[in-house]
Design an enzyme around this catalytic site. Structure first.
Site, mmCIF file in Angstrom:
data_model
loop_
_atom_site.group_PDB
_atom_site.id
_atom_site.type_symbol
_atom_site.label_atom_id
_atom_site.label_comp_id
_atom_site.label_asym_id
_atom_site.label_seq_id
_atom_site.Cartn_x
_atom_site.Cartn_y
_atom_site.Cartn_z
ATOM 1 N N GLU A 70 -5.102 45.830 -28.421
ATOM 2 C CA GLU A 70 -5.592 46.718 -27.353
ATOM 3 C C GLU A 70 -4.606 47.831 -27.037
ATOM 4 O OE1 GLU A 70 -7.273 46.736 -22.783
ATOM 5 O OE2 GLU A 70 -6.439 44.873 -23.575
ATOM 6 N N ASP A 90 -5.727 40.764 -27.700
ATOM 7 C CA ASP A 90 -5.684 41.264 -26.329
ATOM 8 C C ASP A 90 -4.531 40.540 -25.645
ATOM 9 O OD1 ASP A 90 -6.032 42.228 -23.788
ATOM 10 O OD2 ASP A 90 -8.200 41.936 -23.756
ATOM 11 N N ILE A 92 -3.191 40.764 -22.614
ATOM 12 C CA ILE A 92 -3.571 40.266 -21.289
ATOM 13 C C ILE A 92 -5.027 40.640 -21.069
ATOM 14 C CG2 ILE A 92 -3.193 40.332 -18.800
ATOM 15 C CD1 ILE A 92 -0.305 41.008 -19.235
ATOM 16 N N ASP A 93 -5.910 39.690 -21.260
ATOM 17 C CA ASP A 93 -7.311 39.931 -20.962
ATOM 18 C C ASP A 93 -7.513 39.578 -19.494
ATOM 19 O OD1 ASP A 93 -9.976 40.663 -21.758
ATOM 20 O OD2 ASP A 93 -10.488 38.564 -21.418
ATOM 21 N N THR A 95 -6.333 42.324 -17.059
ATOM 22 C CA THR A 95 -5.151 43.011 -16.515
ATOM 23 C C THR A 95 -5.283 43.249 -15.012
ATOM 24 O OG1 THR A 95 -4.657 44.082 -18.627
ATOM 25 C CG2 THR A 95 -3.725 45.092 -16.657
ATOM 26 N N ASP A 220 -11.481 41.875 -26.708
ATOM 27 C CA ASP A 220 -11.967 41.025 -25.614
ATOM 28 C C ASP A 220 -12.805 39.869 -26.155
ATOM 29 O OD1 ASP A 220 -11.091 42.739 -23.381
ATOM 30 O OD2 ASP A 220 -12.630 44.124 -24.070
#
Length: 278
Positions: A70, A90, A92-93, A95, A220
């Site tokens: 990402e 990802d 930090i899915d 954020t 995601d």
């Protein structure tokens, strides 16, 4: 005979644990927040640091593999899925959840070969729940097998989606109208936990019965798609057609009946693709 993709998965689990630890440690400190495409599209230094950690750790062991991350894409790297072994990351899915210390924050990694997902890992690191799935070998949470609820009656279902601000007033109106369409079927409820990967895992373990979303990205979806599929769930395009990882949209459900009902109820809007400019 050794299984190279299982070796990749085992390595990925260890890397994901380190990433989760980095995220939890960051939550004890002040969080510096920056904007990407809009005031509600947030990124933090931790997102970037975690992605660098993951890619560096994997590249050291598998230098010939490809990556779609990402934050790398946000910095200008291409988002093109090829036949090469590819890690879709990802860091930090969720954020915005991370920024607010809302407890649904995940590291999500999917691994594809010839454009097919071989395995997925989603680590909901505040909850300390490690979801893992390998093609043909089932889905697990912290090592225990998980299955979708099997619910087939949408009126008895909990449905997940996400609601965000959109600059385009028509898209915003359609998003809200879709929620109304689902609520008035009626269903037991609609919830928005704030992390696509966590949403998918909540369906995979039977805590929710469906999830739909337009406007998300391959990073995601890749990890969670493996988990849902191996947990016995159904995954399809918003139109009701086959799921396309680069399409930026999906429906997942505990049964085909529920997925197809959601596809019938909601109105599509244009979100482009990850592998093109529009």
């Amino acid at each position: 005979m050794s299984d190279p993709w299982q070796e990749c998965m085992d390595h990925c689990v260890e890397v994901t644990k380190k990433a989760g630890k980095m995220i939890r440690e960051a939550l004890t400190k002040d969080i510096a927040v920056m904007q990407k495409s809009s005031p509600v599209d947030l990124v933090t230094e931790t997102d970037q640091r975690v992605e660098r950690l993951i890619i560096a750790s994997i590249k050291e062991k598998y230098p010939a593999h490809s990556f779609i991350g990402e934050e790398s894409v946000a910095a200008g790297a291409p988002s093109v899925l090829t036949d090469d072994p590819t890690w879709i990351i990802d860091p930090i899915d969720g954020t915005t959840n991370f920024v607010h210390r809302f407890p649904f924050v995940a590291v999500s990694i999917g691994f594809t070969v010839k454009k097919e997902i071989e395995f997925g890992i989603v680590y909901s690191c505040i909850e300390d729940k490690m979801y893992t799935a390998r093609k043909g070998k089932g889905a697990f949470c912290n090592g225990d097998p998980i299955k979708v609820s099997g619910q087939e009656d949408i009126s008895q279902s909990m449905v997940l989606t996400e609601m965000n601000f959109h600059k385009d007033p028509e898209r915003f109106k359609t998003m809200l109208a879709n929620v109304k369409s689902i609520l008035t079927i009626p269903v037991h409820g609609v919830r928005s936990p704030g992390s696509a990967a966590v949403n998918m895992c909540l369906v995979a373990c039977g805590s929710a019965d469906a999830y739909y979303h337009m406007g998300i990205h391959c990073w995601d979806m890749a990890g969670g798609a493996a988990v849902v599929t191996e947990a016995g769930g159904v995954i399809m395009d918003i139109s009701g057609g086959p799921f396309d990882l680069m399409s930026r949209r999906l429906i997942i459900a505990s049964s085909r009946a529920i997925a197809e009902r959601i596809a019938k109820e909601i109105t599509e809007f244009h979100v482009g693709r990850d592998d093109t400019d529009g």
